[in-house]
Design a protein around this motif. Sequence first.
Motif, mmCIF file in Angstrom:
data_model
loop_
_atom_site.group_PDB
_atom_site.id
_atom_site.type_symbol
_atom_site.label_atom_id
_atom_site.label_comp_id
_atom_site.label_asym_id
_atom_site.label_seq_id
_atom_site.Cartn_x
_atom_site.Cartn_y
_atom_site.Cartn_z
ATOM 1 N N ALA A 15 0.833 -1.201 0.000
ATOM 2 C CA ALA A 15 0.000 0.000 0.000
ATOM 3 C C ALA A 15 0.864 1.246 0.000
ATOM 4 O O ALA A 15 0.610 2.210 -0.741
ATOM 5 C CB ALA A 15 -0.932 -0.009 1.207
ATOM 6 N N GLU A 16 1.912 1.227 0.809
ATOM 7 C CA GLU A 16 2.812 2.388 0.857
ATOM 8 C C GLU A 16 3.661 2.490 -0.408
ATOM 9 O O GLU A 16 3.872 3.585 -0.935
ATOM 10 C CB GLU A 16 3.710 2.292 2.095
ATOM 11 C CG GLU A 16 4.777 3.375 2.193
ATOM 12 C CD GLU A 16 4.227 4.787 2.232
ATOM 13 O OE1 GLU A 16 4.999 5.724 1.953
ATOM 14 O OE2 GLU A 16 3.025 4.975 2.528
ATOM 15 N N ASN A 18 2.816 1.662 -3.352
ATOM 16 C CA ASN A 18 1.967 2.095 -4.458
ATOM 17 C C ASN A 18 1.219 3.398 -4.159
ATOM 18 O O ASN A 18 0.344 3.799 -4.927
ATOM 19 C CB ASN A 18 0.949 0.998 -4.802
ATOM 20 C CG ASN A 18 1.628 -0.233 -5.389
ATOM 21 O OD1 ASN A 18 2.396 -0.137 -6.331
ATOM 22 N ND2 ASN A 18 1.352 -1.403 -4.822
ATOM 23 N N TYR A 19 1.575 4.051 -3.053
ATOM 24 C CA TYR A 19 0.931 5.317 -2.699
ATOM 25 C C TYR A 19 1.160 6.346 -3.796
ATOM 26 O O TYR A 19 2.271 6.505 -4.304
ATOM 27 C CB TYR A 19 1.491 5.831 -1.374
ATOM 28 C CG TYR A 19 1.149 7.274 -1.084
ATOM 29 C CD1 TYR A 19 -0.091 7.624 -0.577
ATOM 30 C CD2 TYR A 19 2.079 8.288 -1.335
ATOM 31 C CE1 TYR A 19 -0.409 8.948 -0.312
ATOM 32 C CE2 TYR A 19 1.771 9.610 -1.070
ATOM 33 C CZ TYR A 19 0.530 9.939 -0.567
ATOM 34 O OH TYR A 19 0.226 11.257 -0.317
ATOM 35 N N GLN A 20 0.087 7.033 -4.167
ATOM 36 C CA GLN A 20 0.175 8.092 -5.173
ATOM 37 C C GLN A 20 -0.466 9.354 -4.612
ATOM 38 O O GLN A 20 -1.654 9.362 -4.271
ATOM 39 C CB GLN A 20 -0.561 7.697 -6.452
ATOM 40 C CG GLN A 20 0.023 6.477 -7.150
ATOM 41 C CD GLN A 20 -0.732 6.173 -8.436
ATOM 42 O OE1 GLN A 20 -0.917 7.027 -9.280
ATOM 43 N NE2 GLN A 20 -1.190 4.943 -8.555
ATOM 44 N N GLY A 216 -7.870 5.426 -4.297
ATOM 45 C CA GLY A 216 -6.997 5.274 -3.142
ATOM 46 C C GLY A 216 -6.211 3.977 -3.238
ATOM 47 O O GLY A 216 -5.740 3.596 -4.316
ATOM 48 N N THR A 217 -6.082 3.271 -2.115
ATOM 49 C CA THR A 217 -5.369 1.995 -2.104
ATOM 50 C C THR A 217 -6.061 1.010 -3.045
ATOM 51 O O THR A 217 -7.267 0.802 -2.972
ATOM 52 C CB THR A 217 -5.350 1.417 -0.683
ATOM 53 O OG1 THR A 217 -4.766 2.385 0.198
ATOM 54 C CG2 THR A 217 -4.548 0.129 -0.634
ATOM 55 N N GLY A 263 -8.986 7.572 -1.741
ATOM 56 C CA GLY A 263 -8.085 8.524 -2.390
ATOM 57 C C GLY A 263 -8.261 9.961 -1.966
ATOM 58 O O GLY A 263 -7.861 10.870 -2.707
ATOM 59 N N ARG A 265 -7.224 13.269 -0.742
ATOM 60 C CA ARG A 265 -5.846 13.742 -0.749
ATOM 61 C C ARG A 265 -5.615 15.010 0.048
ATOM 62 O O ARG A 265 -4.478 15.290 0.460
ATOM 63 C CB ARG A 265 -5.416 14.017 -2.203
ATOM 64 C CG ARG A 265 -5.612 12.855 -3.157
ATOM 65 C CD ARG A 265 -5.595 13.321 -4.607
ATOM 66 N NE ARG A 265 -6.703 14.262 -4.866
ATOM 67 C CZ ARG A 265 -6.987 14.777 -6.064
ATOM 68 N NH1 ARG A 265 -6.251 14.434 -7.102
ATOM 69 N NH2 ARG A 265 -7.997 15.615 -6.200
ATOM 70 N N GLY A 285 -5.071 5.797 3.022
ATOM 71 C CA GLY A 285 -3.740 5.832 2.425
ATOM 72 C C GLY A 285 -2.952 7.084 2.757
ATOM 73 O O GLY A 285 -1.745 7.020 3.023
ATOM 74 N N GLU A 286 -3.614 8.237 2.767
ATOM 75 C CA GLU A 286 -2.915 9.497 3.039
ATOM 76 C C GLU A 286 -2.393 9.528 4.467
ATOM 77 O O GLU A 286 -1.245 9.930 4.722
ATOM 78 C CB GLU A 286 -3.854 10.677 2.787
ATOM 79 C CG GLU A 286 -3.199 12.042 2.920
ATOM 80 C CD GLU A 286 -2.111 12.285 1.892
ATOM 81 O OE1 GLU A 286 -1.131 12.987 2.232
ATOM 82 O OE2 GLU A 286 -2.215 11.779 0.746
ATOM 83 N N HIS A 289 0.490 6.973 4.867
ATOM 84 C CA HIS A 289 1.724 7.511 4.287
ATOM 85 C C HIS A 289 2.355 8.536 5.220
ATOM 86 O O HIS A 289 3.567 8.503 5.467
ATOM 87 C CB HIS A 289 1.417 8.136 2.931
ATOM 88 C CG HIS A 289 2.591 8.827 2.301
ATOM 89 N ND1 HIS A 289 3.686 8.134 1.811
ATOM 90 C CD2 HIS A 289 2.854 10.155 2.104
ATOM 91 C CE1 HIS A 289 4.567 8.987 1.330
ATOM 92 N NE2 HIS A 289 4.095 10.212 1.500
#
Length: 344
Positions: A15-16, A18-20, A216-217, A263, A265, A285-286, A289
């Motif tokens: 997950a980390e 592939n974090y965008q 997101g993830t 996702g 952000r 995810g945010e 991260h």
Amino acid sequence: MSSIWSRKDAHVHLAEMNYQAHANNGFDDVRLVHQSLTTVDIADVNLNTKIGTFDLEVPFFINAMTGGSPKTKIINQNLSRIAKECHLAMAVGSVSIALKHDDSEIRDSFTIVRKENPDGFIFSNIGAHHSLENAKRAVDLLQADALQVHLNIPQEIVMPEGDRAFSSWLHNIETLVQHLDVPVIVKEVGFGMSQETIQQLLDIGVTMIDVAGRGGTNFIQIENERREQEEFSYLYDWGQTTAESLLEAQPFLSQADFIASGGIRNPLDIIKAYSLGAKAVGLSGEILHQCLTQGNDATIATLLNWQEHLKKLMSLTGTKTIQELTKTKKVFSLELENWKKQRN
């Protein structure tokens, strides 16, 4: 137990990896129309929101992520400390592993959340295949205020050891809604929701739904990278974005409370989610991260800063309350407007 731990740790690692920071959650296709005058002072803005019977002091929360290994215990401990400091609700990742294995280290990776934040608002989390008995155990494990039931069929299909039978899920959810002592939130894991799915859930009594859209993830990507041969890369764009999912929810806003996740952000994404009818916003995810790369103190500072930014953005849009954000004037991109028209 090491193979189970390694799977849970791999989920976090991938997950980390592939974090965008600029993933496509669909909110870039939503523009809020600027008004040059506002009648709202920043000091008059109220960030409180309500989902079901619960009042949330902050309009976003830490959504389901992890648990099930010694390493993820540390992550959950840090996340619970962040939640406590920032007055955020928090959901844990699926506790299915703790229901399946009588292992104190696995249980501790989840119960640490309640230990660190004894008065916090906490969601437990299980898959839709579980029985009422297991749902009660999941709630008891965390003394949870609510139960998330996650829907993750694409993930299961790509996961090498995933489930292959799904026909009982809807009936299982109905049983939980009817007999569980805490509210049930049905949650996607990142592939979005459709009008048809929402209607199915409403028909069985579900009143809180997390649309959890694409952006997101990406659990198809995560599970594909765990396979010996990556066979499902063509499915990386499967599902509806978070913005598309909120459009799918429009006909039902008076019948259920919708959570927007997938996702998210920045504070502007949160404002846009509320403008499309969300009653709460979940971040995974945010925050993961930030927590992994910046540490607790910096993450806390960021999330407190987001709360101040939300007040400023609401003043900018002329709204004193979260609920008023649905009245903001919006313009959709041609792509999103096309989705809206084709899906009625």
